[in-house]
Design a protein around this motif. Structure first.
Motif, mmCIF file in Angstrom:
data_model
loop_
_atom_site.group_PDB
_atom_site.id
_atom_site.type_symbol
_atom_site.label_atom_id
_atom_site.label_comp_id
_atom_site.label_asym_id
_atom_site.label_seq_id
_atom_site.Cartn_x
_atom_site.Cartn_y
_atom_site.Cartn_z
ATOM 1 N N GLU A 140 0.693 -0.893 0.021
ATOM 2 C CA GLU A 140 -0.470 -0.266 -0.030
ATOM 3 C C GLU A 140 1.188 1.291 0.026
ATOM 4 O OE1 GLU A 140 -3.658 -1.494 3.073
ATOM 5 O OE2 GLU A 140 -1.707 -1.839 3.324
ATOM 6 N N PRO A 141 1.716 1.310 -1.363
ATOM 7 C CA PRO A 141 1.974 2.319 -0.977
ATOM 8 C C PRO A 141 1.784 3.910 -1.714
ATOM 9 C CG PRO A 141 2.811 0.996 -3.157
ATOM 10 C CD PRO A 141 1.366 0.642 -2.879
ATOM 11 N N MET A 142 2.208 4.830 -0.422
ATOM 12 C CA MET A 142 1.896 6.016 -1.324
ATOM 13 C C MET A 142 3.669 7.087 -0.461
ATOM 14 S SD MET A 142 -1.116 8.643 -0.079
ATOM 15 C CE MET A 142 -0.662 9.613 1.932
ATOM 16 N N GLY A 143 3.680 8.118 -1.511
ATOM 17 C CA GLY A 143 5.546 9.340 -1.907
ATOM 18 C C GLY A 143 5.080 10.011 -2.887
ATOM 19 N N VAL A 144 6.614 9.588 -2.523
ATOM 20 C CA VAL A 144 6.876 11.163 -4.001
ATOM 21 C C VAL A 144 7.638 10.483 -4.859
ATOM 22 C CG1 VAL A 144 7.880 13.541 -3.506
ATOM 23 C CG2 VAL A 144 7.233 12.866 -1.883
ATOM 24 N N VAL A 145 7.576 10.880 -5.556
ATOM 25 C CA VAL A 145 8.260 10.320 -7.035
ATOM 26 C C VAL A 145 9.411 10.820 -7.158
ATOM 27 C CG1 VAL A 145 8.174 10.804 -9.713
ATOM 28 C CG2 VAL A 145 6.236 10.311 -8.276
ATOM 29 N N GLU A 146 10.152 10.109 -6.916
ATOM 30 C CA GLU A 146 11.949 10.460 -7.026
ATOM 31 C C GLU A 146 12.681 10.660 -8.562
ATOM 32 O OE1 GLU A 146 12.753 11.575 -3.370
ATOM 33 O OE2 GLU A 146 14.902 10.936 -4.765
ATOM 34 N N ALA A 147 12.224 9.633 -9.301
ATOM 35 C CA ALA A 147 12.127 9.626 -10.504
ATOM 36 C C ALA A 147 11.567 8.635 -11.809
ATOM 37 C CB ALA A 147 13.696 8.835 -10.649
ATOM 38 N N VAL A 148 11.593 9.006 -12.690
ATOM 39 C CA VAL A 148 10.670 7.906 -14.168
ATOM 40 C C VAL A 148 12.075 7.441 -15.531
ATOM 41 C CG1 VAL A 148 9.180 9.719 -13.177
ATOM 42 C CG2 VAL A 148 10.641 10.559 -15.072
ATOM 43 N N GLY A 149 11.177 6.326 -15.564
ATOM 44 C CA GLY A 149 11.705 5.941 -16.884
ATOM 45 C C GLY A 149 11.333 7.342 -17.626
ATOM 46 N N ASP A 150 12.148 7.311 -19.038
ATOM 47 C CA ASP A 150 11.638 7.897 -20.406
ATOM 48 C C ASP A 150 10.282 8.172 -20.953
ATOM 49 O OD1 ASP A 150 14.628 8.438 -20.238
ATOM 50 O OD2 ASP A 150 15.315 7.233 -21.926
#
Lengths: 347, 347
Positions: free
Chosen positions: B60-70
């Protein structure tokens, strides 16, 4: 009068019994002209379900009204009528909602009402139970034979299709090539299904399924092959599956050929599922719904009758053998030995 | 990074593990700020289901995006997001139909993706899986705690209500007073049910059910009394029953309090029903339908989020205990001993 009596497993006799009489102002007495042997009759016949020896049998009556009680409005003596396999009042909450099988005033054939496999029955709640066949068809044997399945199997097959949510353009699978499964094919076609895959164990019955509208048929034997073949034909399963057998193996097959998110409409009286269980884990993971149960055929009778009389619906080919009441034991044997799909009885 | 590890029944530790990295252009890395312990985590914790010792846990994850793929379009680093308990692509047949749990490209948390009970997870199919929380709520702890249940239990309770067919003015019964049952009450109220009868075993949880909108609560113990009481309250059973436990006894109770022709919406992972069986005979006779399964919470996330952000839906009271990641073993114990309804974890 003469009536069929269950004497014990494998034993059906025809005996003289008291003719039923009006007992309640809502009763009607019907002289049975046509009735049938049902697949579910085979359970007690085979000793697979309990039934008291000496009991009257048959639950698919069609005939002519002989007498009516004072409160009966909808039929009069001389009318041709048929009745579903259960008696229903027509005015309780459940009858008004189309769930006549849960009628709070419900009753069944057999006992004091007389079994439908006999010369006369008494119908309690005649206004709620009996369905009139218009006089113009009263002497048309072909029409009457097409109407008779509305007492049970045609309404039951229709309930499977309705419960499975079959609609125009849909792909569906019908599991079972007995009378109910074959009527399920007719019902699915009537509801507009584009593809109907019929699964069964008998080439002759599957041939009839194809006549009835099945676009593909799959002959069973090894369960895995059937499931694979149906999944291949339906690109991974159908959204609408009609389970028309009731055996645990058929229920399992029905769930296995159902597409995730789809619905299995089931009308086969559960049989052996107490041991094997409903495949609830597969259902859970794939969100497969299970709808249906004992068919409220009274709810469907008027609509289906209209189509039968209009010539667009004809389930009568399921009757592959006709016997007189005196010959009924041979009718049971033919059903038991699968020599007949369904036996018509003319008392 | 630190992450919770399942070491065997009753044993949860927090260990140093490799931080996940972008492996596929569709991936996103999320730094987990909020997660939870789920009732279903207790199955392996209690040794009731198999899980490999040493495996990562939490879904059940909630959080902040650190990095994304192309290839990721829908989120960018810095966005606040949450994700359902399964990964889904968003474009296959099943995702398009709202059945994300049957996604043909689906994946789960744990393993190389990292468990949600850890500092970071990798989300495959980030565009299909992650749901953005608007920036304006990014620092509002109250809002975030209300959003977190959308990862699982709120969507699951909603699926029970939707599957049971709950609509405006309906009477329904919710079987189970765990986090899912309580969210089922919220969902039923949100869908407009007029009467919501909550059935459970814990006075404090039933009190919360009442706060959430249950119009009546029935405290269990002896099963027969509960069924009688609910039937009395609903004049013979409700047309819509939410089964939010999964135990065979709960399923049986759900069917028993369902009105003929009604629907049981079930979302509790089946538990013990392989022995006891689904009460198919009762279902058959009364035409009770069974709908539901593992909840496609991604399908409901956007609508439910709108209501949470709008202030009309708040499931956060189900979190009765908050722990840090290092304290997570105490969180499992509190859930196991029923000291907490649901435990919020802040890594």
């Amino acid at each position: 009068m003469r009536a069929a009596i269950y004497d014990g497993p494998g034993e059906i006799s025809v005996e003289e019994v008291p003719r039923p009489e009006i007992e309640d102002p809502g009763d009607a007495i019907v002289r049975v002209t046509h009735t049938a042997v049902c697949g579910s009759d085979l359970w007690f016949y085979r000793g697979e379900s309990d039934r008291e020896a000496g009991s009257r049998v048959g639950h698919e009556p069609m005939g002519v009204v002989e007498a009516v009680g004072d409160d009966v409005d909808s039929v009069r003596p001389g009318d041709h009528v048929f009745a579903p396999f259960v008696v229903s009042c027509g005015y309780c909450e459940y009858c008004r909602r189309g769930l006549h099988t849960s009628c709070v005033n419900g009753d069944s054939w057999g006992g004091d009402n007389g079994g439908a496999q006999g010369e006369y029955v008494r119908s309690p709640h005649a206004d709620g139970t009996l369905v009139r066949v218009p006089d113009r068809y009263a002497d048309d044997e072909d029409v009457l034979e097409s109407v008779l399945p509305l007492t049970d199997v045609m309404g039951t097959g229709h309930h499977a299709a309705v419960s499975a949510g079959v609609g125009a353009g849909d792909t569906c699978v019908v599991v079972g090539d007995g009378a109910v499964g074959l009527c399920g094919v007719l019902a699915a076609r009537r509801l507009g299904a584009s593809r109907i895959v019929a699964v069964g164990h008998h080439p002759d019955r599957l041939a009839l399924a194809a006549e009835f509208g099945a676009t593909e048929t799959v002959l069973g034997g090894d369960g895995t092959d059937v499931v694979d073949r149906v999944r291949e034909l339906t690109y991974g399963g159908a959204e609408h599956v009609l389970e028309c057998v009731g055996a645990a193996s058929a229920m399992e097959q029905a769930v296995e050929v159902c597409r995730p998110g789809g619905t299995v409409g089931y009308v086969g009286v559960p049989h052996g599922v107490d041991d094997a269980g409903v495949p609830i884990f597969d259902m859970f993971g794939d969100n497969i719904a299970l709808r249906g149960g004992v068919a409220p055929v009274r709810a469907y009778a008027d609509d289906l009758l209209e189509d039968v009389l209009g010539g667009t619906l004809d389930p009568s080919p399921i009757f592959t053998k006709t016997v007189s009441l005196e010959e009924i034991a041979a009718g049971y044997r033919a059903m038991d030995e699968r020599d007949a799909i369904k036996v018509l009885v003319e008392p």
